[in-house]
Motif scaffolding. Structure first.
Motif, PDB file in Angstrom:
ATOM      1  N   ASP A   1     -13.526   0.354  -2.353  1.00  0.00           N
ATOM      2  CA  ASP A   1     -12.516   1.292  -1.846  1.00  0.00           C
ATOM      3  C   ASP A   1     -12.598   1.531  -0.339  1.00  0.00           C
ATOM      4  O   ASP A   1     -12.179   2.573   0.162  1.00  0.00           O
ATOM      5  CB  ASP A   1     -12.620   2.655  -2.567  1.00  0.00           C
ATOM      6  CG  ASP A   1     -12.168   2.547  -4.008  1.00  0.00           C
ATOM      7  OD1 ASP A   1     -11.262   1.717  -4.276  1.00  0.00           O
ATOM      8  OD2 ASP A   1     -12.716   3.271  -4.856  1.00  0.00           O
TER       9      ASP A   1
ATOM     10  N   ASP B   1       0.808  -1.225   0.000  1.00  0.00           N
ATOM     11  CA  ASP B   1       0.000   0.000   0.000  1.00  0.00           C
ATOM     12  C   ASP B   1       0.838   1.269   0.000  1.00  0.00           C
ATOM     13  O   ASP B   1       0.444   2.289  -0.601  1.00  0.00           O
ATOM     14  CB  ASP B   1      -0.918   0.013   1.226  1.00  0.00           C
ATOM     15  CG  ASP B   1      -1.993  -1.057   1.126  1.00  0.00           C
ATOM     16  OD1 ASP B   1      -2.264  -1.516   0.005  1.00  0.00           O
ATOM     17  OD2 ASP B   1      -2.561  -1.441   2.178  1.00  0.00           O
TER      18      ASP B   1
ATOM     19  N   GLU C   1      -7.540  -0.968   1.408  1.00  0.00           N
ATOM     20  CA  GLU C   1      -6.518  -1.029   0.376  1.00  0.00           C
ATOM     21  C   GLU C   1      -6.256  -2.495  -0.006  1.00  0.00           C
ATOM     22  O   GLU C   1      -6.563  -3.423   0.749  1.00  0.00           O
ATOM     23  CB  GLU C   1      -5.220  -0.402   0.871  1.00  0.00           C
ATOM     24  CG  GLU C   1      -5.330   1.069   1.245  1.00  0.00           C
ATOM     25  CD  GLU C   1      -5.557   1.972   0.027  1.00  0.00           C
ATOM     26  OE1 GLU C   1      -5.218   1.529  -1.099  1.00  0.00           O
ATOM     27  OE2 GLU C   1      -6.079   3.078   0.197  1.00  0.00           O
TER      28      GLU C   1
END
Length: 584
Positions: A275, A51, A278
């Motif tokens: 969303d 991420d 992540e």
């Protein structure tokens, strides 16, 4: 026997063996916590790498994440190495302590216990059951904490990354817990039966291997094989039931773990698409979910190990709980010069089984002054050998008194009493080792010169010196490489080396050929002139010179007197004499 898989009392007794090694236990816990923490940091590092570095193209930060990952693996490896080493050391030291305690306790048990307990069962306790506990200490106790800390670390990392997905992972845990307790309960009952059947099987094997000469002589091989099948079949059935439980349990746990992974993948993928989380979070959780069920399965497996430890420890602590032989009164530490040996039986009644109706000895009374000799004769089963066993206080009488030097044998310290008595039995037991060791029996106070002097005194020296290594010649278990006469001569030397006040010859010349018997007659005469002596024999030639003769019949004293006096009475002794020599 209790049916619970977990017994707090037994567990505390087992954990008590860890107290002398608490330093190593603390070290083990430290390495466990270190290995658990660094072992589960990898997926979190992966989440951060995906991420925060891969997604944004930060190659410099990614290299640091890779270095951190390999660093955590190195620390985990070192901690697990130390933990395996320390826990294995703990297990071996605890097993040594437990085996030593068990062996020390066995040596203190009364002969009555060994009369009614098969040797194979005792060996099972000292070997198989102890080995079952070895796994409990080296892999069970400490490893449970390893799994617990690992699970705690996984749950902590998952909750820190995403609490909602962590709750989804835990939805199948209650199902695993219920199935574990149910199936392992069935396995526990099978395992208990397995240990019981194994003890019976070992006892059967030990008995038949010991009696192999009789088995082969009477062609009992096929019959014994059928009996072995009858003993082994219930053992195999119990083992099959235990295997069946584990065959159901482990695939079921794997299935539930797969269901948990599917749930995480379903909800996690949806959250990534929406969303909410992540991609790195989902990647980390897919790694954690595989690790999450591994310690749960291991803990379940440790539960099975706990079951086997409970079943084994029940039997071990049951043996350790058997009361030791009474030691009697305090040791007086009499000087060596103060020799005695007076013996008196006063109205003695005795039976081996207190619940039995018939007495083995009934109202037996006699007195033997120090330095005198007494012969006991009678048919097999008349109580001759029992008198010797009671004199040594191998058993306690139900009524009457037995006095040695005017003191009740129950007031003597057992070791001090038996140190004053030497017995030469018909069936001589020799330990594996050498000739000298079997004469001195490990007593450092008896030096080589005393050993050789005792051997010469009973005419054992000639055959010993003809052996390749003489007094250091190896002796096989039970003295199987020596003749019956040679074993008997060694028993005489052993008795002499300990210089007893009271000498007992229990059928001592009945297994010796005529030539060997002539060799020891003069030694017997010298021995009996110096100390109190009791002779038990079928051969009347060995007892005619005794100061008094006791004639036993069905546990009672029927006649007493000297040889000539008893012949004139024309009773039991006279009949035995005529049967032996064919005289009227």
């Amino acid at each position: 026997m209790q049916e619970r898989a977990f017994n707090l009392g037994l567990t505390l007794q087992l954990l008590g063996y860890l107290k002398p090694h608490r330093g190593h236990v603390i070290l083990a816990f430290g390495t466990i916590a270190l290995a658990a923490g660094f072992g589960q940091i990898g997926p979190y590092i992966t989440q951060v790498a995906v991420d925060e570095h891969i997604a944004v193209g930060d190659w410099a930060g990614l290299r640091w994440m890779i270095a951190a990952f390999f660093g955590s693996v190195a620390v985990q490896y070192g901690a697990q190495y130390a933990q395996t080493l320390v826990t294995g050391m703990i297990g071996q030291r605890v097993m040594y302590d437990m085996r030593r305690d068990l062996f020390a306790h066995l040596q203190k048990l009364p002969l009555r216990y060994f009369d009614r307990t098969p040797l194979g069962r005792i060996m099972t306790r000292a070997t198989n059951d102890i080995d079952a506990l070895n796994e409990f200490f080296s892999e069970g106790v400490v490893s449970v904490f390893m799994d617990f800390f690992t699970l705690l670390a996984i749950v902590g990392f998952m909750a820190y990354i995403d609490f909602e997905l962590a709750l989804i992972c835990c939805t199948v845990v209650p199902i695993i817990a219920v199935s574990t307790f149910y199936l392992q309960g069935l396995a526990m009952r099978a395992y208990r039966e397995l240990r019981t059947r194994l003890a019976r099987l070992n006892a059967y094997l030990q008995e038949n291997i010991t009696g192999m000469e009789v088995v082969q002589l009477f062609n009992r091989q096929q019959r014994n094989l059928r009996d072995f099948d009858a003993e082994h079949l219930p053992y195999r059935h119990a083992e099959d039931r235990e295997i069946h439980c584990f065959a159901v349990f482990f695939p079921l746990t794997e299935l539930l773990g797969t269901v948990g992974m599917a749930l995480v993948l379903w909800y996690g993928a949806s959250d990534v698409i929406d969303d909410r989380i992540e991609l790195g979070v989902l990647v980390a959780f897919l790694q954690y979910i595989r690790r999450f069920f591994r310690p749960i399965m291991d803990i379940s497996d440790r539960y099975a190990l706990l079951q086997s430890a409970m079943a084994a420890s029940e039997r071990i602590f049951e043996m350790l709980a058997v009361p030791s032989e009474p030691v009697g009164g305090p040791q007086r530490k009499l000087p060596v010069a103060s020799r005695g040996g007076a013996i008196e039986f006063r109205n003695v009644f005795f039976k081996y089984d207190p619940a039995a109706e018939d007495w083995i000895l009934k109202d037996v009374s006699f007195e033997l002054q120090a330095g005198q000799s007494m012969a006991i004769v009678g048919a097999t089963g008349s109580g001759k050998t029992t008198i010797v066993s009671l004199l040594c206080r191998f058993y306690d009488i139900q009524r009457g008194e037995i006095l040695v030097d005017g003191r009740d044998v129950r007031q003597w310290h057992a070791a001090e009493l038996r140190r004053r008595i030497s017995i030469v039995q018909q069936e001589v037991f020799l330990f594996s080792g050498n000739i000298s060791g079997n004469i001195r029996l490990g007593d450092d106070a008896i030096d080589d010169a005393q050993v050789e002097r005792a051997a010469r005194y009973v005419n054992a020296a000639p055959f010993i010196e003809r052996l390749p290594q003489g007094y250091t010649h190896a002796v096989a278990e039970g003295g199987s490489t020596l003749s019956a006469g040679q074993r008997q001569l060694l028993a005489f030397a052993r008795a002499l080396a300990f210089d007893p006040e009271i000498l007992v010859l229990d059928e001592a010349t009945s297994s010796i050929d005529t030539e060997t018997e002539l060799l020891i007659q003069d030694a017997i005469a010298k021995l009996m002139s110096e100390r109190t002596s009791i002779v038990i024999a079928h051969r009347l030639s060995t007892i005619r010179s005794a100061d008094q003769i006791l004639v036993m019949h069905r546990g009672e004293v029927r006649e007493r007197g000297r040889h000539e006096e008893l012949l004139l009475q024309d009773g039991i002794y006279a009949r035995l004499y005529r049967l032996n020599y064919g005289r009227s």
